[in-house]
Scaffold this active site. Structure first.
Site, mmCIF file in Angstrom:
data_model
loop_
_atom_site.group_PDB
_atom_site.id
_atom_site.type_symbol
_atom_site.label_atom_id
_atom_site.label_comp_id
_atom_site.label_asym_id
_atom_site.label_seq_id
_atom_site.Cartn_x
_atom_site.Cartn_y
_atom_site.Cartn_z
ATOM 1 N N SER A 17 24.313 -36.014 -39.771
ATOM 2 C CA SER A 17 25.185 -36.552 -40.810
ATOM 3 C C SER A 17 24.389 -37.369 -41.828
ATOM 4 O O SER A 17 23.453 -36.872 -42.423
ATOM 5 C CB SER A 17 26.320 -37.359 -40.175
ATOM 6 O OG SER A 17 27.296 -37.701 -41.112
ATOM 7 N N HIS A 18 24.754 -38.633 -42.018
ATOM 8 C CA HIS A 18 24.124 -39.466 -43.044
ATOM 9 C C HIS A 18 22.909 -40.216 -42.519
ATOM 10 O O HIS A 18 22.303 -41.004 -43.244
ATOM 11 C CB HIS A 18 25.143 -40.477 -43.564
ATOM 12 C CG HIS A 18 25.597 -41.454 -42.517
ATOM 13 N ND1 HIS A 18 26.273 -41.054 -41.394
ATOM 14 C CD2 HIS A 18 25.447 -42.802 -42.410
ATOM 15 C CE1 HIS A 18 26.534 -42.112 -40.651
ATOM 16 N NE2 HIS A 18 26.040 -43.174 -41.232
ATOM 17 N N THR A 71 30.391 -39.639 -30.632
ATOM 18 C CA THR A 71 31.554 -39.143 -31.366
ATOM 19 C C THR A 71 31.196 -37.969 -32.263
ATOM 20 O O THR A 71 32.067 -37.227 -32.699
ATOM 21 C CB THR A 71 32.171 -40.263 -32.230
ATOM 22 O OG1 THR A 71 31.148 -40.799 -33.082
ATOM 23 C CG2 THR A 71 32.713 -41.373 -31.354
ATOM 24 N N GLU A 128 39.234 -41.395 -41.765
ATOM 25 C CA GLU A 128 38.491 -42.473 -41.119
ATOM 26 C C GLU A 128 37.965 -43.439 -42.170
ATOM 27 O O GLU A 128 37.618 -43.025 -43.281
ATOM 28 C CB GLU A 128 37.292 -41.916 -40.347
ATOM 29 C CG GLU A 128 37.645 -40.981 -39.212
ATOM 30 C CD GLU A 128 36.400 -40.516 -38.472
ATOM 31 O OE1 GLU A 128 36.433 -40.496 -37.241
ATOM 32 O OE2 GLU A 128 35.399 -40.170 -39.137
#
Length: 553
Positions: free
Chosen positions: A154-155, A44, A397
Site C-alpha cells: 500500500s502506502h 488487516t 475508513e
C-alpha cells in the site's frame, strides 16, 4: 510523536533506497521461522515486511502462495486467479515467485501484460466481473470461481513489500482465511519449503494468461461515476498517482472518457525519489498526509480539484483550491451526503458503513439522511458482505479508503477504490457547482464542526497485548473531559466483532484506543464537537486512562 524537521521537504539522495541491494536481499536472505519478526503474519492488509529485515523474502512468498493454492482448492475455488502488483521494488520479484508456485499447482493465472502494475481495486473488479457481478446484469460466471492476489504494501515506504489475498467475494480475506494461510505458510517455512511446488520462471510466464485489466476497468467506470457530467461541466482535474499503479489508468481515463484531466506526475521509480518526506522524515506514498502531498498542494490553485492515490490506488487524496488537502474524515462525510442524495438507483434500505474510528460527522449525516449506520472494527473486510449484496451503499475508513455501489445499486468493488473516490470529487464539483471542500463546510454549518486527531504512544508487545484485550470495565471511565460517558465499547456496534481495544463516547466527544499491528505503539483516535481545546482534554484524559490500565496489567 513530533514531526521531523524534514517533513514536507523533497527527499535527498542519501534518503533513497538501493533497489539492487533490496532485490539481492529478497533472493539471498533466508528468514528464520523461529524469530517471530521473520514469520508470515497477516494483518488487516496481508503480510508486510522488508527483505532487509528478513520479513519479506522469496521464502515468505513461495510459502504463502503455496498456502493460498491449498486454501483455494479446499474452498472449491477452481477458476482463474487474478494477480496484480504495485510499483514497489519488491513487488516484481514477489510476483515472479508467486507465478512459479501458482502454475506448479495448476492454477489458471491472469496477469497484466509485461508486468504492468495493477491497482488493488482493479483486481477486486476483475474477480467480481468473472464471478457474475460485472456490468451486464444477470451475467453468470464461466470457467469456475475466481479469486485474486495483490502484491503491495500500500502506502508503506519504498523498502517494504506486501502480499494479500482476495477470495471469490473480491474483497480482503477474513480472519479465518488469513489465519489458515498464515499458519500453513509458517509450517512450510519451518519445513524448509518442503511441500512447496514450483516451476521455472520461463515456464510460469508461458503458462500465465495475459488479461486486459486497464480496458475492462476503465470502460466500466461510467457505471459507477457520472463521467458525462464531469466532461460536460469542463471540470479541470489534476492527478498525482504518487508513482503508483494508477499512472497508466489515469492516462487511459483521460483519453478514453475525454476529460480535462492532467496527470501532473507520470514518474515511476522504485526509490520514489520524487516524493516529499512524510511527517516522520520517511518516504511514504500517503495521499492523506499533507507532508507527502506537498508537491500536489503547490498546484492546487491550477485545478478545480486535484487528486492523488497511494501506490496500489486503494486510497484517495482530495485537494481543493480553498480547503487544500481534505481531511479523510471530512471527505468521507461529504461523499456520503452527496451519494445518498444523487443515487436514485440505490436500494432504499442501503446503509452507511464506517469504521469505529471514523468521524461522528458520518453518524450525523446518516441520521439526517434517514439511513442506517453500520459501525465496524478497523479493516475493510468488514464491509465486504454489505457491498456485495447492496445492503451497504458506502463503506469507508478514516485512513482514506472507501468504495460504493454502482449507480444502479449493484456492487462495484468489495475492496477500497481510490480511483472512484477521486472521480467522485470531480462529479460533486460538476453537478453541484461547489467542490468537496465547500460542501463539507456546508455540512459543518448544519451539524457542527468536529475537531479530530490521532496520536501514537509507545507500547511494548506485552502492553499491546493487554490493550487488545482491554474491557471498558477495566478502563473504569464514567466521565470524559467534563462529559458523562454514554457508551463504552470493546465490540463494534454494527456487527458485534471485537475491536481489539476500547472506545469511549460522550454526547459530544469520543476516543478509541487500539494497538498498532506493525509498530511498538498504541494509537488513540479522538474527536470533539466542542472545539480543539476540548479535544486536547479528551486526548489527555484518554492517554491517562489507557496508561493507567496498562500499568495495572
Amino acid at each position: 510523536m513530533p514531526n521531523s524537521p524534514r517533513a514536507g521537504q523533497p527527499a535527498a539522495p542519501d534518503e533513497l533506497i538501493d533497489p539492487q541491494a533490496l532485490l539481492a536481499a529478497y533472493h539471498d536472505v533466508r528468514p528464520d521461522p523461529a524469530d517471530p519478526a521473520q514469520r508470515v503474519a497477516f494483518g488487516t492488509s496481508g503480510h508486510r515486511g522488508s527483505a532487509l529485515r528478513a520479513s519479506f523474502n522469496a521464502d515468505h512468498i513461495l510459502a504463502t502462495t503455496q498456502a493460498i493454492c491449498e486454501h483455494r482448492a479446499a474452498a472449491g475455488v477452481d477458476g482463474p486467479l487474478f494477480i496484480g502488483v504495485d510499483t514497489h521494488a519488491l513487488s516484481a520479484p514477489a510476483l515472479a515467485s508467486a507465478l512459479e508456485v501458482l502454475v506448479a499447482n495448476g492454477v489458471d493465472v491472469r496477469v497484466a501484460p509485461a508486468g504492468e502494475a495493477t491497482p488493488t481495486p482493479v483486481i477486486s473488479h476483475a474477480i467480481l466481473a468473472h464471478n457474475g457481478h460485472g456490468a451486464v446484469r444477470g451475467g453468470g460466471r464461466a470457467g469456475g470461481l475466481a479469486d485474486g492476489i495483490v502484491v503491495t504494501p500500500s502506502h508503506n515506504p519504498p523498502a517494504d513489500g506486501g502480499f494479500k489475498y482476495n477470495p471469490s467475494h473480491g474483497g480482503p480475506a477474513d480472519t479465518a482465511a488469513t489465519s489458515a494461510i498464515q499458519n500453513r505458510a509458517n509450517a512450510l517455512l519451518e519445513a524448509g519449503l518442503a511441500g512447496v511446488a514450483r516451476v521455472g520462471h520461463a515456464q510460469a510466464l508461458a503458462a500465465a494468461t495475459v488479461h486486459d485489466f486497464v480496458g475492462a476497468y476503465v470502460a466500466d467506470l461510467p457505471n459507477v461515476v457520472d463521467l458525462d457530467a464531469i466532461r460536460s461541466a469542463g471540470v479541470r482535474i489534476g492527478v498525482d498517482p504518487l508513482g503508483g499503479a494508477s499512472v497508466r489508468y489515469w492516462q487511459e481515463i483521460a483519453e478514453r472518457h475525454k476529460l480535462d484531466l492532467e496527470v501532473v506526475n507520470t514518474a515511476v521509480d522504485p526509490t520514489f525519489g520524487f516524493m516529499t518526506l512524510d511527517w516522520d522524515g520517511r518516504i511514504r506514498m500517503d495521499p492523506s498526509s499533507p507532508f507527502a502531498m506537498a508537491s500536489l498542494l503547490r498546484l492546487a490553485g491550477s485545478f478545480d480539484v486535484a487528486l492523488a492515490n497511494d501506490a496500489d490506488a486503494d486510497r484517495h487524496g482530495i485537494v481543493t483550491p480553498g480547503a487544500g488537502l481534505l481531511n479523510p474524515n471530512h471527505y468521507l462525510a461529504t461523499a456520503i451526503a452527496y451519494l445518498f442524495a444523487h443515487r436514485p438507483g440505490w436500494p432504499a434500505g442501503a446503509a452507511v458503513g464506517k469504521t469505529l474510528v471514523s468521524s461522528g460527522m458520518i453518524d450525523r449525516v446518516a441520521a439526517h439522511l434517514g439511513r442506517g449506520l453500520v459501525e465496524v472494527p478497523v479493516g475493510f473486510k468488514w464491509f465486504v458482505d454489505g457491498l456485495l449484496d447492496g445492503s451497504l451503499g458506502f463503506g469507508g475508513e478514516e485512513s482514506a479508503g472507501a468504495s460504493f455501489l454502482r449507480r444502479d445499486g449493484r456492487v462495484w468493488t468489495t475492496d477500497k477504490d481510490g480511483v472512484i473516490a477521486c472521480l467522485l470529487a470531480a462529479e460533486m464539483t460538476a453537478t453541484t457547482g461547489r467542490d468537496p471542500g465547500v460542501l463539507y463546510t456546508e455540512l459543518t454549518g448544519r451539524f457542527g464542526s468536529p475537531a479530530y486527531r490521532r496520536v501514537d504512544a509507545p507500547a511494548t508487545p506485552a502492553q499491546k497485548k493487554i490493550l487488545s484485550a482491554l474491557t471498558p470495565e477495566a478502563l473504569g471511565a464514567t466521565t470524559l473531559a467534563g462529559g458523562k460517558v454514554t457508551a463504552a465499547l470493546s465490540a463494534a456496534p454494527g456487527n458485534g466483532a471485537p475491536i481489539g481495544g476500547v472506545k469511549v463516547a460522550t454526547a459530544d466527544a469520543w476516543f478509541a484506543a487500539r494497538p498498532s499491528g506493525t509498530e511498538d505503539v498504541y494509537k488513540i483516535y479522538a474527536e470533539s464537537f466542542a472545539g480543539p481545546d476540548h479535544l486536547a482534554s479528551v486526548l489527555a484524559e484518554a492517554q491517562a486512562l489507557v496508561d493507567a490500565a496498562l500499568a495495572r496489567g
